[in-house]
Write an enzyme that holds these catalytic residues in place. Structure first.
Site, PDB file in Angstrom:
ATOM      1  N   LYS A 158      37.527  45.424  35.267  1.00  0.00           N
ATOM      2  CA  LYS A 158      36.371  45.285  34.372  1.00  0.00           C
ATOM      3  C   LYS A 158      35.611  46.604  34.255  1.00  0.00           C
ATOM      4  O   LYS A 158      35.436  47.307  35.252  1.00  0.00           O
ATOM      5  CB  LYS A 158      35.446  44.189  34.909  1.00  0.00           C
ATOM      6  CG  LYS A 158      34.270  43.859  34.004  1.00  0.00           C
ATOM      7  CD  LYS A 158      33.419  42.758  34.606  1.00  0.00           C
ATOM      8  CE  LYS A 158      32.274  42.343  33.702  1.00  0.00           C
ATOM      9  NZ  LYS A 158      31.449  41.285  34.312  1.00  0.00           N
TER      10      LYS A 158
ATOM     11  N   SER B 188      30.771  37.247  31.375  1.00  0.00           N
ATOM     12  CA  SER B 188      30.944  38.539  30.755  1.00  0.00           C
ATOM     13  C   SER B 188      32.303  39.203  31.011  1.00  0.00           C
ATOM     14  O   SER B 188      32.666  40.123  30.289  1.00  0.00           O
ATOM     15  CB  SER B 188      29.855  39.480  31.253  1.00  0.00           C
ATOM     16  OG  SER B 188      29.948  39.663  32.648  1.00  0.00           O
TER      17      SER B 188
ATOM     18  N   SER C  65      30.093  34.969  35.523  1.00  0.00           N
ATOM     19  CA  SER C  65      30.939  35.842  34.708  1.00  0.00           C
ATOM     20  C   SER C  65      32.393  36.011  35.138  1.00  0.00           C
ATOM     21  O   SER C  65      33.174  36.602  34.400  1.00  0.00           O
ATOM     22  CB  SER C  65      30.307  37.226  34.609  1.00  0.00           C
ATOM     23  OG  SER C  65      29.322  37.207  33.625  1.00  0.00           O
TER      24      SER C  65
END
Ligand code: GLN
Length: 480
Positions: free
Chosen positions: A79, A154, A178
């Protein structure tokens, strides 16, 4: 063999049998990424030089007779809030568009030491604020299961990359859901470790008392393998825990018969999509058949979790994001004087959700409001943590849906932040309590949208949570 079938174990077997080299496997994944990524938008940056250098080192060492490290040749996606030396790290924000970190975060370093191949950086909501990936400055990610729908957020890019077989495993971060929520919406297992279990060194902070780093993978077993590598004390993160790291694979390979499943009434009320409810109940029924015992429990402070979270997380974010001032990192927009430079830099660099959160957080912390909002939120946070402590006296784990709804359509919720915040209703309580949880697939809706089951465990209860997830997967639960 198609990449769809790769797991940590099958890669290891193929490398040992010399049917493929780490370089060839890396190449296979990059070929697939160049085919699929223009459409899905999972990756924001690729690091082929670094990846091939590591792959060659693994192949070379193996040729020389060294044994393969535990994650040898495993292609992983990271990420974009996690710092990677030499590879742009944007946190999904314009303000860091050209930021290249001078160092690696601990988790990336540990993955590479264990033989993993870092393919690149994945798309996410700006500074990890969001539940749909639509807050990324670089465009949304599409859900591989339904391209007109969001992948969740996210960590949407990481979840979608694994779901679309553009990585064998991925790292995400979870502050209020997330990792778990995109895992649920994309149909892959996804784990939030206990607060302190995994070092946050090198993570671009959103809310430091809540942020966790954790894995997505194709199988629960691979979630355990990746967790094994990234877990443990790190002198660079004072909040990382010294508690010994168990051997997760054997520890989670125990029979589940007799384990007690807490079913909190508060999580099964109104607002759940009927198909999500049905799949969750079917999952509980499956555990029943495996010899587990559902016990009804109460977690009375659940309803306060979303407001408490949006006070604490925004307060911490307003403080953490103060460092993006046009002086030390990323974007600078010049102005006539210093304060105009700050204003222009932050005004141009941050997206509207990030601005909203900075304003909310600054307000909650300001003199005169601090006691009424922030302090009160901290007190209620303790009550929520107590709910979990009580629950784990009566049950070994707590079972809930991960998200009240399956993947929604792109654009459907962007106009209404409050509806978007409600997507976190089942995940934020555990974030506030600091406990661990995994989301595992538990079937699909009639439209073919994945549904996720959340298994909460106590602090440092990763083995327990993985144990139930593995039994569920082995019994065919992922298919519903
Ligand atoms: N959706 C939540 C938020 O917008 C959680 C985000 C996260 O876990 N990083 O804050």
């Amino acid at each position: 063999m198609s990449p769809a079938a790769w797991t940590v174990a099958s890669i290891r077997r193929a490398l040992e049998a010399k049917t493929i080299s780490a370089r060839e496997l890396t190449k296979e994944f990059y070929a697939r990424i160049s085919l699929e990524n223009p459409r899905l938008n999972c990756y924001l940056a690729l690091s082929p030089e670094r990846a091939y250098a590591r792959a060659d080192a693994i192949d070379e060492n193996f040729r020389r007779g060294e044994s393969l490290p535990v994650l040898a040749g495993v292609p992983v996606a990271i990420k974009d809030v996690l710092s990677t030396r030499g590879t742009t790290t944007t946190a999904g924000s314009r303000i860091l568009e050209n930021y290249v970190p001078p160092y690696d975060c601990t988790v990336v370093e540990r993955l590479e030491t264990a033989g993993a191949i870092i393919l690149g950086k994945t798309n996410c909501d700006e500074f990890a604020m969001g539940s749909s990936n639509e807050n990324s400055a670089y465009g949304p990610v599409l859900n591989p299961a339904a391209p007109d729908r969001v992948p969740g957020g996210s960590s949407g890019g990481s979840a979608a990359a694994v779901a679309a077989n553009l990585a064998v495993a991925a790292l995400g971060t979870d502050t209020g859901g997330s990792i778990r929520q995109p895992g649920a919406l994309c149909g892959v297992p996804a784990m939030m470790p206990t607060y302190g279990r995994v070092s946050r060194y090198g993570l671009i902070a959103f809310a430091s008392s809540l942020d966790r780093i954790g894995p997505f993978a194709q199988t629960t077993e691979d979630v355990a393998r990746v967790l094994q590598v990234i877990a443990g004390r790190d002198p660079m993160d004072a909040t990382s825990a010294g508690a010994p790291v168990p051997d997760y694979l054997p520890a989670s390979n125990q029979p589940v018969k007799g384990l007690r499943l807490g079913i909190p009434k508060e999580y099964y009320g109104e607002g759940i999509d009927p198909q999500v409810r049905k799949k969750t109940e079917a999952a509980i029924e499956r555990f029943n058949r495996l010899g587990c015992q559902p016990v009804e429990i109460r977690m009375p402070h659940t309803a306060y979790a979303v407001p408490v979270y949006y006070l604490i997380a925004t307060a911490e974010a307003s403080s953490n994001l103060a460092r993006f001032d046009g002086v030390r990192y990323g974007l600078r927009v010049n102005g006539a004087n210093l304060s105009e430079m700050y204003r222009k830099t932050r005004g141009t660099g941050f997206g509207s959700e990030v601005k909203r959160r900075i304003m909310l957080g600054t307000y909650a912390l300001s003199a005169g409001y601090y006691e009424a909002y922030y302090l009160k939120a901290q007190k209620v946070r303790s009550l929520i943590a107590r709910d979990f402590a009580e629950a784990f006296k009566k049950a070994d784990v707590v079972l809930t849906p991960t998200s009240p709804v399956p993947a929604f359509k792109l654009g459907e919720r962007t106009a209404d932040p409050l509806t978007m915040y409600l997507a976190d209703i089942f995940t934020v309580p555990g974030s506030l309590a600091g406990v661990t949880a995994i989301s595992v697939p538990c079937g699909k809706t009639a439209e073919g949208l994945p549904v996720g089951l959340q298994i909460y465990g106590p602090h440092f209860g990763e083995s327990r949570v993985l144990q139930l997830a593995r039994a569920f997967e082995a019994a065919g639960g992922f298919a519903g």
